[in-house]
Motif scaffolding. Structure first.
Motif, short mmCIF file in Angstrom:
data_model
loop_
_atom_site.label_atom_id
_atom_site.label_comp_id
_atom_site.label_asym_id
_atom_site.label_seq_id
_atom_site.Cartn_x
_atom_site.Cartn_y
_atom_site.Cartn_z
N VAL A 26 0.84 -1.20 0.00
CA VAL A 26 0.00 0.00 0.00
C VAL A 26 0.88 1.25 0.00
CG1 VAL A 26 -1.75 1.28 1.28
CG2 VAL A 26 -1.93 -1.20 1.07
N ASP A 27 1.96 1.24 0.78
CA ASP A 27 2.88 2.38 0.76
C ASP A 27 3.61 2.49 -0.58
OD1 ASP A 27 2.34 3.47 3.20
OD2 ASP A 27 4.09 2.61 4.21
N LEU A 28 3.97 1.36 -1.15
CA LEU A 28 4.71 1.38 -2.42
C LEU A 28 3.86 1.81 -3.60
CD1 LEU A 28 6.80 -1.89 -2.06
CD2 LEU A 28 7.64 0.45 -1.96
N LEU A 29 2.63 1.32 -3.67
CA LEU A 29 1.80 1.54 -4.85
C LEU A 29 0.57 2.41 -4.60
CD1 LEU A 29 1.78 -2.12 -6.22
CD2 LEU A 29 3.22 -0.23 -6.97
N GLY A 30 0.21 2.62 -3.35
CA GLY A 30 -1.04 3.30 -3.05
C GLY A 30 -2.14 2.26 -2.90
N SER A 31 -3.18 2.59 -2.14
CA SER A 31 -4.20 1.59 -1.82
C SER A 31 -4.96 1.09 -3.05
CB SER A 31 -5.18 2.15 -0.79
OG SER A 31 -5.84 3.29 -1.31
N GLU A 32 -5.26 1.96 -4.00
CA GLU A 32 -5.99 1.52 -5.20
C GLU A 32 -5.11 0.68 -6.11
OE1 GLU A 32 -7.88 4.73 -7.20
OE2 GLU A 32 -8.75 5.52 -5.35
N ARG A 33 -3.89 1.09 -6.31
CA ARG A 33 -2.99 0.36 -7.20
C ARG A 33 -2.55 -0.98 -6.64
NH1 ARG A 33 0.95 5.18 -9.10
NH2 ARG A 33 -0.56 6.33 -10.35
N ALA A 34 -2.44 -1.10 -5.33
CA ALA A 34 -2.01 -2.37 -4.73
C ALA A 34 -3.03 -3.47 -5.03
CB ALA A 34 -1.82 -2.21 -3.22
N GLY A 35 -4.30 -3.20 -4.89
CA GLY A 35 -5.34 -4.18 -5.20
C GLY A 35 -5.35 -4.55 -6.67
N ILE A 36 -5.18 -3.55 -7.52
CA ILE A 36 -5.16 -3.79 -8.97
C ILE A 36 -3.94 -4.65 -9.32
CG2 ILE A 36 -4.84 -2.68 -11.21
CD1 ILE A 36 -6.51 -0.33 -10.08
#
Length: 62
Positions: A26-36
């Motif tokens: 989540v820190d690396l990609l952001g919460s939306e991008r991590a799920g994607i």
């Protein structure tokens, strides 16, 4: 030929999972991008499984 590949693959997968678990996605990609990202990785794995026709670590017999 290639005896013991399952043990090697299992241990390599455990090592990779340990590294992936330690990362804060989540820190690396952001919460939306991590799920994607996780969804895309799962889809790619499924597509690759359907594209292959030989068992792991074995080529086509001549």
């Amino acid at each position: 030929m290639l005896k013991g590949w399952k043990t090697l693959a299992f241990n390599a997968a455990l090592a990779v999972l340990g590294v992936l678990q330690a990362a804060d996605w989540v820190d690396l990609l952001g919460s939306e991008r991590a799920g994607i990202a996780v969804t895309v990785i799962g889809i790619i794995g499924a597509v690759l499984r359907f594209m292959t026709d030989t068992p792991a670590m074995k080529g086509k017999s001549a």
